[in-house]
Write a protein that holds these residues in place. Structure first.
Motif, PDB file in Angstrom:
ATOM      1  N   LYS A 151       0.827  -1.209   0.000  1.00 13.69           N
ATOM      2  CA  LYS A 151       0.000   0.000   0.000  1.00 13.69           C
ATOM      3  C   LYS A 151       0.861   1.260   0.000  1.00 13.69           C
ATOM      4  N   ALA A 152       2.000   1.222   0.676  1.00 13.02           N
ATOM      5  CA  ALA A 152       2.895   2.379   0.702  1.00 13.02           C
ATOM      6  C   ALA A 152       3.380   2.707  -0.710  1.00 13.02           C
ATOM      7  N   ILE A 153       3.589   1.677  -1.514  1.00  6.89           N
ATOM      8  CA  ILE A 153       4.003   1.878  -2.906  1.00  6.89           C
ATOM      9  C   ILE A 153       2.830   2.391  -3.734  1.00  6.89           C
ATOM     10  N   THR A 154       1.673   1.753  -3.572  1.00  8.99           N
ATOM     11  CA  THR A 154       0.474   2.154  -4.324  1.00  8.99           C
ATOM     12  C   THR A 154       0.108   3.607  -4.060  1.00  8.99           C
ATOM     13  N   TRP A 155       0.247   4.027  -2.809  1.00  9.75           N
ATOM     14  CA  TRP A 155      -0.118   5.389  -2.431  1.00  9.75           C
ATOM     15  C   TRP A 155       1.038   6.384  -2.605  1.00  9.75           C
ATOM     16  N   LYS A 156       2.144   5.926  -3.206  1.00  6.20           N
ATOM     17  CA  LYS A 156       3.277   6.795  -3.548  1.00  6.20           C
ATOM     18  C   LYS A 156       4.029   7.326  -2.327  1.00  6.20           C
ATOM     19  N   PHE A 157       4.010   6.607  -1.211  1.00  3.94           N
ATOM     20  CA  PHE A 157       4.795   7.019  -0.059  1.00  3.94           C
ATOM     21  C   PHE A 157       6.242   6.554  -0.197  1.00  3.94           C
ATOM     22  N   ILE A 158       6.423   5.429  -0.876  1.00  8.09           N
ATOM     23  CA  ILE A 158       7.767   4.963  -1.215  1.00  8.09           C
ATOM     24  C   ILE A 158       7.732   4.457  -2.653  1.00  8.09           C
ATOM     25  N   SER A 159       8.888   4.363  -3.266  1.00 10.60           N
ATOM     26  CA  SER A 159       8.954   3.847  -4.640  1.00 10.60           C
ATOM     27  C   SER A 159       9.074   2.332  -4.621  1.00 10.60           C
ATOM     28  N   LYS A 160       8.742   1.712  -5.717  1.00  8.36           N
ATOM     29  CA  LYS A 160       8.830   0.253  -5.814  1.00  8.36           C
ATOM     30  C   LYS A 160      10.263  -0.223  -5.608  1.00  8.36           C
ATOM     31  N   GLU A 161      11.215   0.603  -6.041  1.00  8.97           N
ATOM     32  CA  GLU A 161      12.626   0.243  -5.884  1.00  8.97           C
ATOM     33  C   GLU A 161      13.038   0.188  -4.413  1.00  8.97           C
ATOM     34  N   ASN A 162      12.288   0.878  -3.567  1.00  8.17           N
ATOM     35  CA  ASN A 162      12.622   0.914  -2.139  1.00  8.17           C
ATOM     36  C   ASN A 162      11.766  -0.036  -1.301  1.00  8.17           C
ATOM     37  N   ASP A 163      11.085  -0.966  -1.960  1.00  9.53           N
ATOM     38  CA  ASP A 163      10.248  -1.934  -1.241  1.00  9.53           C
ATOM     39  C   ASP A 163      11.133  -2.915  -0.472  1.00  9.53           C
ATOM     40  N   PRO A 164      11.141  -2.865   0.863  1.00 14.43           N
ATOM     41  CA  PRO A 164      12.009  -3.759   1.638  1.00 14.43           C
ATOM     42  C   PRO A 164      11.517  -5.206   1.668  1.00 14.43           C
ATOM     43  N   MET A 165      10.276  -5.432   1.220  1.00  9.36           N
ATOM     44  CA  MET A 165       9.701  -6.779   1.266  1.00  9.36           C
ATOM     45  C   MET A 165       9.908  -7.559  -0.039  1.00  9.36           C
ATOM     46  N   GLU A 166      10.397  -6.895  -1.071  1.00  5.42           N
ATOM     47  CA  GLU A 166      10.443  -7.521  -2.397  1.00  5.42           C
ATOM     48  C   GLU A 166      11.243  -8.821  -2.410  1.00  5.42           C
ATOM     49  N   GLU A 167      12.371  -8.842  -1.725  1.00  5.65           N
ATOM     50  CA  GLU A 167      13.236 -10.022  -1.745  1.00  5.65           C
ATOM     51  C   GLU A 167      13.097 -10.878  -0.483  1.00  5.65           C
ATOM     52  N   ILE A 168      12.157 -10.522   0.381  1.00  3.51           N
ATOM     53  CA  ILE A 168      11.980 -11.269   1.633  1.00  3.51           C
ATOM     54  C   ILE A 168      11.028 -12.437   1.406  1.00  3.51           C
ATOM     55  N   LYS A 169      11.479 -13.639   1.724  1.00  2.02           N
ATOM     56  CA  LYS A 169      10.644 -14.826   1.579  1.00  2.02           C
ATOM     57  C   LYS A 169       9.877 -15.090   2.873  1.00  2.02           C
ATOM     58  N   GLU A 170       8.739 -15.750   2.716  1.00  8.52           N
ATOM     59  CA  GLU A 170       7.927 -16.083   3.884  1.00  8.52           C
ATOM     60  C   GLU A 170       8.732 -16.949   4.843  1.00  8.52           C
ATOM     61  N   PRO A 171       8.745 -16.612   6.149  1.00  5.84           N
ATOM     62  CA  PRO A 171       9.546 -17.375   7.127  1.00  5.84           C
ATOM     63  C   PRO A 171       9.121 -18.837   7.188  1.00  5.84           C
ATOM     64  N   ASN A 172      10.103 -19.705   7.300  1.00  6.21           N
ATOM     65  CA  ASN A 172       9.830 -21.133   7.454  1.00  6.21           C
ATOM     66  C   ASN A 172       9.525 -21.428   8.911  1.00  6.21           C
TER      67      ASN A 172
END
Length: 392
Positions: A151-172
């Protein structure tokens, strides 16, 4: 968000109002407020709205407003994500669950951090801390964080390039350390024997989970008219929730939004019928003292599961009584939802049609049922095929 209050007139008799505009929270969690006293020609609604709009525009275009880069994670989550997304689009129970998880776990870890400055390493450290602390529901926390930054990306609060979750995998989650989640047939027999000496209301609630596969909130949402003795069915078309904000009980739709009809075995239906008769007698005895909860239309909720005066029991009452029963009779611990899994386990063990199990549980797709209980079907298939060992 803006509000106003009417002040005493000026010495010349001109009306005045004080306008307050709130812009979320600062990095320390304090509300950001801007105020202005405005002299008015009149106090008409139109004039007041115009003055408020002009001040909101003034605040928005001034340097007073916190820039996106300076917005704290906490302020974004509470003032934007929770208010504009969770509260408006998701169910009350989901809102309450998210609020509890955020308040107790997520926000304390990220407190003081700016939304735009959070990096993937910060997310990894959060989950490492959660694991080291032995905390549960890592998947739920992962999904919450994923939604927040999406939502932070959708609402333009951060850019997609700054998404800290992009490379984070679901915890095992280490399955070997999971708690026991259901009873097998032998354990169900022991439980049903114990229930013979339990008060009807508690016995019925436990069996509705173990014999019918119902969720706790679905049991609490059953009304008298939901039960059909002619064809041994119960209509599951609502869940009972408690709105902490407005201090009242509410009926909401089932988990997937679809009503379903569950089949009830003959013997159990007789127990339900007897309980309902006694519940009606209790209502008659109470007379004017009978005080059921009222729905949004002002109509009384004719619930099955109530206190002696017709009002719903606390949402956690079923769970609390269940835990007491386990301790009192020294039964292996499973949570109340585990009784629903026990129903599915028993049905799978008896080679029941997977479609029947799906419909009874209320899964929208049979694939969900298969995926959820695939470990059971695999175990039972292996047990059956192991019979070849006798002739090989």
């Amino acid at each position: 968000m803006a509000s106003y209050e009417i002040l005493n007139p000026t010495k010349k008799g001109e009306p005045r109002i004080k306008i307050t505009v709130e812009e979320g929270y600062d990095d320390r969690g304090r509300r950001i407020r801007f105020t202005k006293t405005v002299r008015m020609k009149s106090l008409s609604d139109r004039a007041i709205k115009k003055a408020i709009k002009e001040f909101e525009l003034e605040v928005a275009t001034s340097n007073k407003v916190t820039k996106n880069e300076e917005l704290s994670f906490e302020a974004f989550v509470l003032e934007k994500w929770m208010k504009l997304h969770v509260k408006k689009n998701l169910r009350l129970r989901t809102y309450q669950t998210y609020n509890s998880t955020l308040t107790n776990y997520i926000i304390p870890f990220f407190k003081g951090m700016k939304l735009s400055k959070i990096k993937p390493i910060d997310i990894e450290e959060f989950f490492a801390y959660e694991k080291d602390s032995g905390r549960k529901n890592l998947k739920g926390k992962y999904l919450i964080l994923k939604s927040i930054f999406t939502k932070a990306i959708t609402w333009k609060f951060i850019s997609k390039e700054n998404d800290p979750m992009e490379e984070i995998k679901e915890p095992n989650v280490d399955k070997q350390h999971r708690e026991k989640s259901y009873y097998n047939e032998e354990e169900l027999l022991i439980l049903f024997k114990v229930l013979e000496g339990v008060q009807p209301k508690q016995r019925i609630a436990i069996k509705m989970a173990a014999v019918l596969g119902l969720r706790r909130s679905e049991i609490l949402g059953i009304r008298h008219h939901s039960v059909n003795f002619n064809n041994n069915t119960i209509l599951i078309d609502a869940q009972l929730h408690y709105d902490h904000e407005h201090k009242k009980f509410l009926l909401g739709p089932p988990k997937n939004g679809l009503a379903r009809t569950v089949i009830v075995p003959d013997k159990f239906m007789e127990e339900i019928k007897e309980y309902m008769k006694e519940h009606r007698k209790q209502k008659e005895l109470c007379g004017d003292a009978w005080e059921p909860a009222i729905d949004e239309n002002g109509e009384p909720l004719d619930l099955l599961y109530t206190n002696p005066y017709g009002y719903p029991n606390h949402i956690n009452s079923i769970t609390n009584e269940w835990v007491k029963l386990l301790k009192r009779h020294n039964l292996d611990y499973i949570n109340f939802h585990g009784l629903r899994h026990s129903f599915a386990s028993f049905m799978v063990a008896k080679n029941s049609n997977i479609k029947v199990i799906q419909e009874q549980l209320g899964h929208t797709d049979v694939r969900q049922t298969i995926q959820t209980y695939s470990h059971l079907t695999k175990d039972f298939k292996l047990k059956e095929l192991s019979k070849f060992d006798d002739i090989l």
